[in-house]
Design a protein around this motif. Structure first.
Motif, PDB file in Angstrom:
ATOM      1  N   VAL A 232       0.874  -1.171   0.000  1.00 48.67           N
ATOM      2  CA  VAL A 232       0.000   0.000   0.000  1.00 48.67           C
ATOM      3  C   VAL A 232       0.909   1.218   0.000  1.00 48.67           C
ATOM      4  O   VAL A 232       1.679   1.428   0.938  1.00 48.67           O
ATOM      5  N   GLY A 233       0.852   2.014  -1.065  1.00 52.35           N
ATOM      6  CA  GLY A 233       1.757   3.146  -1.216  1.00 52.35           C
ATOM      7  C   GLY A 233       1.295   4.390  -0.485  1.00 52.35           C
ATOM      8  O   GLY A 233       0.124   4.520  -0.106  1.00 52.35           O
ATOM      9  N   CYS A 234       2.221   5.327  -0.310  1.00 56.17           N
ATOM     10  CA  CYS A 234       1.908   6.580   0.369  1.00 56.17           C
ATOM     11  C   CYS A 234       1.077   7.504  -0.508  1.00 56.17           C
ATOM     12  O   CYS A 234       0.566   8.524  -0.041  1.00 56.17           O
ATOM     13  N   GLY A 235       0.946   7.177  -1.773  1.00 53.12           N
ATOM     14  CA  GLY A 235       0.152   7.969  -2.690  1.00 53.12           C
ATOM     15  C   GLY A 235       0.452   7.551  -4.117  1.00 53.12           C
ATOM     16  O   GLY A 235       1.317   6.709  -4.362  1.00 53.12           O
ATOM     17  N   ARG A 236      -0.269   8.127  -5.055  1.00 58.90           N
ATOM     18  CA  ARG A 236      -0.054   7.813  -6.464  1.00 58.90           C
ATOM     19  C   ARG A 236       0.998   8.745  -7.059  1.00 58.90           C
ATOM     20  O   ARG A 236       1.182   9.869  -6.611  1.00 58.90           O
ATOM     21  N   THR A 237       1.665   8.253  -8.086  1.00 52.74           N
ATOM     22  CA  THR A 237       2.433   9.133  -8.964  1.00 52.74           C
ATOM     23  C   THR A 237       1.940   8.872 -10.379  1.00 52.74           C
ATOM     24  O   THR A 237       1.574   7.746 -10.723  1.00 52.74           O
ATOM     25  N   ASP A 238       1.936   9.913 -11.204  1.00 56.09           N
ATOM     26  CA  ASP A 238       1.456   9.784 -12.571  1.00 56.09           C
ATOM     27  C   ASP A 238       2.490   9.084 -13.454  1.00 56.09           C
ATOM     28  O   ASP A 238       3.659   8.935 -13.088  1.00 56.09           O
ATOM     29  N   THR A 239       2.062   8.692 -14.626  1.00 62.93           N
ATOM     30  CA  THR A 239       2.951   8.093 -15.620  1.00 62.93           C
ATOM     31  C   THR A 239       4.149   8.992 -15.874  1.00 62.93           C
ATOM     32  O   THR A 239       3.993  10.189 -16.124  1.00 62.93           O
TER      33      THR A 239
ATOM     34  N   LYS B 275      12.303  10.248  -5.547  1.00 63.92           N
ATOM     35  CA  LYS B 275      13.539  10.098  -4.790  1.00 63.92           C
ATOM     36  C   LYS B 275      13.269   9.406  -3.465  1.00 63.92           C
ATOM     37  O   LYS B 275      14.177   8.808  -2.876  1.00 63.92           O
ATOM     38  N   GLN B 276      12.041   9.498  -3.008  1.00 67.02           N
ATOM     39  CA  GLN B 276      11.636   8.809  -1.782  1.00 67.02           C
ATOM     40  C   GLN B 276      10.138   8.509  -1.849  1.00 67.02           C
ATOM     41  O   GLN B 276       9.328   9.422  -2.011  1.00 67.02           O
ATOM     42  N   LEU B 277       9.794   7.254  -1.753  1.00 68.76           N
ATOM     43  CA  LEU B 277       8.402   6.834  -1.682  1.00 68.76           C
ATOM     44  C   LEU B 277       8.317   5.689  -0.687  1.00 68.76           C
ATOM     45  O   LEU B 277       9.167   4.790  -0.700  1.00 68.76           O
ATOM     46  N   TYR B 278       7.316   5.737   0.179  1.00 72.21           N
ATOM     47  CA  TYR B 278       7.113   4.679   1.163  1.00 72.21           C
ATOM     48  C   TYR B 278       5.867   3.870   0.817  1.00 72.21           C
ATOM     49  O   TYR B 278       4.882   4.391   0.283  1.00 72.21           O
ATOM     50  N   ALA B 279       5.926   2.595   1.151  1.00 77.32           N
ATOM     51  CA  ALA B 279       4.757   1.718   1.062  1.00 77.32           C
ATOM     52  C   ALA B 279       4.801   0.797   2.275  1.00 77.32           C
ATOM     53  O   ALA B 279       5.866   0.592   2.878  1.00 77.32           O
ATOM     54  N   HIS B 280       3.658   0.262   2.657  1.00 74.18           N
ATOM     55  CA  HIS B 280       3.671  -0.731   3.738  1.00 74.18           C
ATOM     56  C   HIS B 280       3.154  -2.066   3.218  1.00 74.18           C
ATOM     57  O   HIS B 280       2.441  -2.124   2.208  1.00 74.18           O
TER      58      HIS B 280
ATOM     59  N   HIS C 284       0.067   3.125   8.649  1.00 73.37           N
ATOM     60  CA  HIS C 284      -0.439   3.176   7.276  1.00 73.37           C
ATOM     61  C   HIS C 284       0.394   4.158   6.452  1.00 73.37           C
ATOM     62  O   HIS C 284       0.529   5.337   6.808  1.00 73.37           O
ATOM     63  N   ALA C 285       0.944   3.681   5.347  1.00 77.36           N
ATOM     64  CA  ALA C 285       1.840   4.498   4.536  1.00 77.36           C
ATOM     65  C   ALA C 285       1.141   5.717   3.942  1.00 77.36           C
ATOM     66  O   ALA C 285       1.758   6.779   3.795  1.00 77.36           O
ATOM     67  N   ARG C 286      -0.113   5.583   3.608  1.00 76.02           N
ATOM     68  CA  ARG C 286      -0.828   6.705   2.997  1.00 76.02           C
ATOM     69  C   ARG C 286      -1.439   7.634   4.041  1.00 76.02           C
ATOM     70  O   ARG C 286      -1.198   8.848   4.036  1.00 76.02           O
ATOM     71  N   PHE C 287      -2.216   7.080   4.952  1.00 76.17           N
ATOM     72  CA  PHE C 287      -3.001   7.916   5.863  1.00 76.17           C
ATOM     73  C   PHE C 287      -2.182   8.516   7.000  1.00 76.17           C
ATOM     74  O   PHE C 287      -2.589   9.531   7.590  1.00 76.17           O
ATOM     75  N   ASP C 288      -1.036   7.940   7.320  1.00 75.37           N
ATOM     76  CA  ASP C 288      -0.232   8.452   8.430  1.00 75.37           C
ATOM     77  C   ASP C 288       0.786   9.499   7.999  1.00 75.37           C
ATOM     78  O   ASP C 288       1.408  10.138   8.848  1.00 75.37           O
ATOM     79  N   ALA C 289       0.977   9.683   6.721  1.00 74.04           N
ATOM     80  CA  ALA C 289       1.940  10.692   6.244  1.00 74.04           C
ATOM     81  C   ALA C 289       1.438  12.086   6.616  1.00 74.04           C
ATOM     82  O   ALA C 289       0.273  12.415   6.393  1.00 74.04           O
TER      83      ALA C 289
ATOM     84  N   VAL D 299       8.628  12.133   2.043  1.00 79.64           N
ATOM     85  CA  VAL D 299       7.373  11.823   2.729  1.00 79.64           C
ATOM     86  C   VAL D 299       7.702  11.705   4.211  1.00 79.64           C
ATOM     87  O   VAL D 299       8.627  10.977   4.585  1.00 79.64           O
ATOM     88  N   VAL D 300       6.951  12.426   5.043  1.00 76.96           N
ATOM     89  CA  VAL D 300       7.270  12.520   6.469  1.00 76.96           C
ATOM     90  C   VAL D 300       6.191  11.831   7.291  1.00 76.96           C
ATOM     91  O   VAL D 300       4.984  12.014   7.032  1.00 76.96           O
ATOM     92  N   TYR D 301       6.633  11.075   8.300  1.00 78.38           N
ATOM     93  CA  TYR D 301       5.727  10.393   9.228  1.00 78.38           C
ATOM     94  C   TYR D 301       6.033  10.823  10.659  1.00 78.38           C
ATOM     95  O   TYR D 301       7.176  11.186  10.971  1.00 78.38           O
ATOM     96  N   PRO D 302       5.036  10.733  11.538  1.00 78.86           N
ATOM     97  CA  PRO D 302       5.274  11.193  12.916  1.00 78.86           C
ATOM     98  C   PRO D 302       6.078  10.239  13.784  1.00 78.86           C
ATOM     99  O   PRO D 302       6.543  10.610  14.851  1.00 78.86           O
TER     100      PRO D 302
END
Length: 253
Positions: free
Chosen positions: A50-57, A62-67, A107-112, A248-251
């Motif tokens: 589950v990714g932290c968000g979408r990226t377009d085509t 440089k940094q992307l998180y997923a869980h 959660h990689a998306r909702f906790d960012a 992407v920053v998390y608490p």
């Protein structure tokens, strides 16, 4: 022996030029699809990230998180070996940086809490920037664009920069940084940070600011665009090749 599920974050970076964005799609190769297949091979079980968000085509990261969840520690008994094995399976344009053990409900998306992007452009032919920066002939009015970019921080409803027919619950975003800066190598980079972004939002913002930079609109026209809440009033989206998800920053780490 009873197996237990554990959750991990994975930090990756990728060159998005060969992919149709992050999220799995039918009949298109995406970063998530390639990553999930490699993870499943290493852990000998079906893994879905589950990714932290979408990226377009064509957009880079440089940094992307997923869980993801695994039924046991498995390769995490030897984390360096697991990292090496996964990177060996992945193509050269996707790199895994680290794994992080997190709480079961992380959660990689909702906790960012914050995300940052950069948009790169250059003005002289450079084969080493092709596919990684947008080449322009004329230098825009950076002072005017920065004046307009500062106005973005006064607003929260960015419906005007959202791609049509997206299934999101709100178009409210809190932008904390929006600035154009020159780099030593002659590139012009737009840096923007917010708690969240709408689909296609950064490329639409850059396109609108470029209209101002080319002298087609005054700096305060950005008020008109945002107040309209209408995507057709904003500028055209700029090419994906110059866009990077950078942080992407998390608490909790």
């Amino acid at each position: 022996m009873e197996t237990t599920s554990r959750r991990f974050f994975i930090e990756i970076a990728f060159n998005g030029g060969s992919y149709h964005g992050w999220q799995i799609q039918r009949n298109a190769v995406t970063v998530q699809e390639v990553l999930d297949k490699a993870l499943s091979v290493v852990w000998h079980q079906l893994i879905t990230t589950v990714g932290c968000g979408r990226t377009d085509t064509g957009v880079h990261a440089k940094q992307l998180y997923a869980h993801f969840d695994v039924m046991d520690d498995g390769p995490f008994d030897q984390p360096d070996k697991a990292l090496h094995s996964l990177n060996a399976l992945l193509p050269s344009d996707i790199a895994v940086k680290r794994f992080i053990a997190v709480a079961p409900d992380a959660h990689a998306r909702f906790d960012a809490v914050n995300r940052s992007y950069e948009y790169h452009m250059h003005f002289r032919k450079d084969p080493f920037l092709h596919g990684f920066s947008w080449r322009l002939r004329d230098v825009p009015d950076v002072e005017a664009m920065n004046k307009a970019a500062k106005i973005l921080l006064e607003y929260e409803d960015f419906s005007c920069f959202s791609k049509s027919n997206t299934q999101v619950y709100t178009n409210i975003c809190r932008i904390t940084q929006a600035v154009w800066q020159w780099e030593d190598d002659g590139r012009l980079v737009f840096r923007i940070s917010a708690n969240r972004f709408l689909r296609n939002m950064v490329r639409a913002i850059v396109g609108t600011l470029m209209e101002i930079g080319r002298g087609e609109k005054p700096s305060d026209y950005i008020h008109t665009v945002i107040s309209s809440k209408d995507r057709s009033v904003a500028g055209a989206s700029v090419p994906a090749c110059g866009l990077y998800l950078t942080e992407v920053v998390y608490p909790y780490f």
